[in-house]
Write a protein that holds these residues in place. Structure first.
Motif, mmCIF file in Angstrom:
data_model
loop_
_atom_site.group_PDB
_atom_site.id
_atom_site.type_symbol
_atom_site.label_atom_id
_atom_site.label_comp_id
_atom_site.label_asym_id
_atom_site.label_seq_id
_atom_site.Cartn_x
_atom_site.Cartn_y
_atom_site.Cartn_z
ATOM 1 N N SER A 1 0.737 -1.080 -0.098
ATOM 2 C CA SER A 1 0.043 0.074 0.177
ATOM 3 C C SER A 1 0.886 1.032 0.035
ATOM 4 O O SER A 1 0.387 2.299 -0.529
ATOM 5 C CB SER A 1 -0.894 -0.073 1.150
ATOM 6 N N SER A 2 1.878 1.291 0.449
ATOM 7 C CA SER A 2 3.191 2.330 0.533
ATOM 8 C C SER A 2 4.352 2.013 -0.264
ATOM 9 O O SER A 2 5.365 2.364 0.096
ATOM 10 C CB SER A 2 3.350 2.591 1.826
ATOM 11 N N ALA A 3 4.150 1.178 -1.342
ATOM 12 C CA ALA A 3 5.316 0.699 -2.335
ATOM 13 C C ALA A 3 6.147 1.889 -2.731
ATOM 14 O O ALA A 3 7.480 2.017 -2.641
ATOM 15 C CB ALA A 3 4.892 -0.090 -3.157
ATOM 16 N N SER A 4 5.751 3.074 -2.984
ATOM 17 C CA SER A 4 5.925 4.050 -3.778
ATOM 18 C C SER A 4 6.365 5.129 -2.742
ATOM 19 O O SER A 4 5.383 6.055 -2.487
ATOM 20 C CB SER A 4 5.283 4.575 -4.740
ATOM 21 N N LEU A 5 7.557 5.149 -2.133
ATOM 22 C CA LEU A 5 7.706 6.226 -0.803
ATOM 23 C C LEU A 5 8.534 7.255 -1.416
ATOM 24 O O LEU A 5 8.632 8.549 -0.903
ATOM 25 C CB LEU A 5 8.734 5.689 0.100
ATOM 26 N N ASN A 6 8.978 7.193 -2.815
ATOM 27 C CA ASN A 6 9.522 8.463 -3.442
ATOM 28 C C ASN A 6 10.933 8.893 -2.568
ATOM 29 O O ASN A 6 11.141 10.019 -2.221
ATOM 30 C CB ASN A 6 8.750 9.667 -3.764
ATOM 31 N N LEU A 7 11.613 7.830 -2.065
ATOM 32 C CA LEU A 7 12.779 8.276 -1.256
ATOM 33 C C LEU A 7 13.941 8.759 -1.676
ATOM 34 O O LEU A 7 14.130 8.652 -2.898
ATOM 35 C CB LEU A 7 13.102 6.702 -0.536
ATOM 36 N N LYS A 8 14.413 9.552 -1.074
ATOM 37 C CA LYS A 8 15.741 10.501 -1.454
ATOM 38 C C LYS A 8 17.087 10.148 -0.708
ATOM 39 O O LYS A 8 16.593 9.656 0.422
ATOM 40 C CB LYS A 8 15.324 12.040 -1.439
ATOM 41 N N GLU B 1 10.880 -0.520 -2.189
ATOM 42 C CA GLU B 1 10.524 0.727 -1.070
ATOM 43 C C GLU B 1 9.543 -0.149 -0.272
ATOM 44 O O GLU B 1 9.157 0.406 0.772
ATOM 45 C CB GLU B 1 10.071 1.882 -1.825
ATOM 46 N N ALA B 2 8.859 -0.971 -0.990
ATOM 47 C CA ALA B 2 7.896 -1.905 -0.294
ATOM 48 C C ALA B 2 8.542 -2.601 1.030
ATOM 49 O O ALA B 2 7.618 -2.684 1.970
ATOM 50 C CB ALA B 2 6.890 -2.929 -1.006
ATOM 51 N N TRP B 3 9.674 -2.779 1.017
ATOM 52 C CA TRP B 3 10.272 -3.679 1.978
ATOM 53 C C TRP B 3 10.842 -2.602 3.189
ATOM 54 O O TRP B 3 11.327 -2.901 4.290
ATOM 55 C CB TRP B 3 11.693 -4.296 1.562
ATOM 56 N N SER C 1 24.511 -1.741 -20.569
ATOM 57 C CA SER C 1 23.334 -0.769 -20.733
ATOM 58 C C SER C 1 22.918 -0.170 -19.436
ATOM 59 O O SER C 1 23.289 -0.732 -18.690
ATOM 60 C CB SER C 1 22.258 -1.180 -21.604
ATOM 61 N N ILE C 2 22.355 1.176 -19.571
ATOM 62 C CA ILE C 2 21.745 1.362 -18.286
ATOM 63 C C ILE C 2 20.336 1.081 -18.503
ATOM 64 O O ILE C 2 19.542 1.131 -19.555
ATOM 65 C CB ILE C 2 21.820 3.139 -18.205
ATOM 66 N N ARG C 3 19.593 0.715 -17.502
ATOM 67 C CA ARG C 3 18.019 0.158 -17.401
ATOM 68 C C ARG C 3 17.352 0.800 -16.343
ATOM 69 O O ARG C 3 17.892 1.203 -15.167
ATOM 70 C CB ARG C 3 18.118 -1.270 -17.264
ATOM 71 N N ARG C 4 16.021 1.011 -16.551
ATOM 72 C CA ARG C 4 15.253 1.771 -15.473
ATOM 73 C C ARG C 4 14.755 0.838 -14.521
ATOM 74 O O ARG C 4 14.258 -0.426 -14.649
ATOM 75 C CB ARG C 4 13.934 2.317 -16.367
ATOM 76 N N MET C 5 14.553 1.182 -13.178
ATOM 77 C CA MET C 5 14.127 0.572 -12.194
ATOM 78 C C MET C 5 12.845 1.219 -11.640
ATOM 79 O O MET C 5 12.762 2.839 -11.771
ATOM 80 C CB MET C 5 15.179 0.319 -11.040
ATOM 81 N N LYS C 6 12.049 0.541 -10.733
ATOM 82 C CA LYS C 6 11.132 1.383 -10.184
ATOM 83 C C LYS C 6 11.008 1.156 -8.614
ATOM 84 O O LYS C 6 11.388 0.048 -7.727
ATOM 85 C CB LYS C 6 9.656 0.694 -10.681
ATOM 86 N N ASP C 7 10.935 2.358 -7.843
ATOM 87 C CA ASP C 7 10.553 1.998 -6.216
ATOM 88 C C ASP C 7 11.754 1.444 -5.760
ATOM 89 O O ASP C 7 11.418 0.570 -4.804
ATOM 90 C CB ASP C 7 9.298 1.308 -6.183
ATOM 91 N N SER C 8 12.998 1.708 -5.974
ATOM 92 C CA SER C 8 13.950 0.831 -5.118
ATOM 93 C C SER C 8 15.111 2.002 -4.772
ATOM 94 O O SER C 8 15.316 2.806 -5.508
ATOM 95 C CB SER C 8 14.692 -0.036 -6.274
ATOM 96 N N VAL C 9 15.780 1.436 -4.069
ATOM 97 C CA VAL C 9 16.981 2.186 -3.298
ATOM 98 C C VAL C 9 18.038 1.484 -2.898
ATOM 99 O O VAL C 9 18.108 0.025 -2.715
ATOM 100 C CB VAL C 9 16.472 3.110 -2.160
ATOM 101 N N HIS C 10 19.088 2.061 -2.877
ATOM 102 C CA HIS C 10 20.519 1.227 -2.021
ATOM 103 C C HIS C 10 20.747 1.956 -0.850
ATOM 104 O O HIS C 10 20.554 3.162 -0.587
ATOM 105 C CB HIS C 10 21.659 1.664 -2.897
ATOM 106 N N LEU C 11 20.914 1.302 0.139
ATOM 107 C CA LEU C 11 21.188 1.771 1.584
ATOM 108 C C LEU C 11 22.693 1.804 1.910
ATOM 109 O O LEU C 11 23.411 1.081 1.660
ATOM 110 C CB LEU C 11 20.486 0.789 2.449
#
Length: 380
Positions: A26-33, A123-125, A90-100
């Protein structure tokens, strides 16, 4: 058949989440920065989000990641794009993911692979938190019973998904790096949105100027200049690649230097990276005994660094097979790919160094700390 099963398992995982009412998506897309603090969700929540092969939206959750459940970390970079070496670079697109920050795979779930890759986190995790505040939800979840097989994926299934047997009986490993094409999508090299996301996500922020208005304006200006440089280089190298010409910065080895005596370097030793001219003399084309000298390694020439480890085996992301290094490979502390010439990929891969590209920094004296100086005085 294996890929079809994974796709089917993903659909089953989505239906399972709906059936059991899990709210993890439900909050998968947090748009984390970059710079924000997050708490990794509990093992129970994460397992409930996975399909039977341990994936969420085709991104594997690896056994090495369980140890971080419930802990807090700062976002290192938004993983809105990533490099791919499996089907040609190549560079490929990802969704709703981050590195910590500082969270790398230790290889414990993949027979000791030493690549130490930054882990991808959906981001869902995660949940957004304050740095020094323990969330009420995490306190409650610490007393929850472990998840059962009927409620979602199991830890055993996550472990089992790390390897399969080929028709020849070889072990083929599966991890996030081997599956990059499955959880990413194609992105055109000229797509300007990738650079807009670089800017908005904070991936290019230096973070040294403080929070004043003047500092923010300067940081945005510097980030914009870096974006302009990266986009020009990326466009130029794409055209060069299509013309089958050398990429910038131009690296062409001379192959005039014979193999150097081994240094037998160990973790903790200080080394100096040799000059570009010295390293070029050890290369044939852009390789030394099969090991690629990447353009992202050039900025480190002449610098002094500490040996982090010797690398003996890694998983080949193109084949999934474990590769044993025939010749010594060295990883240096803090020396990672900054992707200045590869469209600002945030993956921060450790480059591997031949010992012939390094020399012991015996002329460097490390000053002792105040505590060490005090102990020295007391002992004397």
């Amino acid at each position: 058949r294996f890929e079809n099963a994974i796709a089917g398992g993903l659909a089953q995982g989505e239906r399972r989440n709906m059936m059991y009412g899990h709210d993890i998506n439900s909050s998968a897309s947090l748009n984390l920065k970059a710079g924000e603090w997050v708490e990794i969700r509990s093992k129970k929540e994460i397992l409930a989000s996975l399909d039977e092969f341990g994936c969420l939206e085709s991104l594997p959750f690896m056994p090495e990641m369980f140890q971080y459940c419930g802990q807090k970390f700062q976002v290192f970079k938004s993983a809105h794009k990533t490099c791919n070496y499996i089907q040609g670079w190549s560079i490929r697109r990802m969704k709703d993911s981050v590195h910590l920050a500082g969270v790398r795979c230790d290889g414990s779930g993949h027979d000791g692979c030493q690549a130490s890759c930054l882990i991808f986190w959906k981001e869902a995790w995660l949940r957004r938190v304050e740095k020094h505040v323990v969330s009420k939800k995490s306190l409650v979840e610490s007393n929850v019973e472990p998840i059962t097989a009927a409620e979602g994926c199991t830890e055993e299934a996550v472990v089992a998904a790390t390897q399969i047997r080929s028709s020849e009986g070889e072990i083929i490993y599966r991890c996030q790096v081997t599956d990059v094409p499955k959880f990413t999508s194609r992105m055109s090299f000229w797509d300007p949105r990738q650079y807009i996301r670089d800017l908005r996500s904070g991936n290019l922020a230096i973070g040294l100027g403080g929070g004043t208005r003047e500092a923010r304006v300067l940081e945005m200006t510097l980030a914009g200049l870096r974006l302009l440089q990266a986009s020009i280089i990326g466009f130029f190298n794409e055209i060069q690649g299509r013309r089958q010409k050398s990429h910038y910065p131009f690296i062409q080895g001379t192959g005039t230097t014979t193999t150097a005596e081994p240094l037998n370097l160990h973790p903790g030793e200080l080394v100096e990276v040799r000059s570009k001219e010295e390293i070029m003399a050890t290369l044939k084309g852009q390789k030394n005994r099969g090991l690629w000298f990447d353009s992202e390694m050039l900025p480190y020439c002449g610098g002094i660094y500490r040996v982090l480890r010797r690398v003996h085996k890694i998983i080949d992301e193109t084949t999934g097979k474990m590769v044993t290094m025939k010749h010594p490979c060295i990883v240096l502390e803090g020396v990672v790919c900054k992707s200045e010439y590869h469209r600002l990929c945030p993956r921060a891969i450790y480059p591997y160094w031949r010992e012939s590209w390094l020399k012991r920094a015996s002329h460097v004296t490390i000053p002792c700390t105040e505590e060490e100086a005090a102990e020295s005085c007391q002992s004397s």
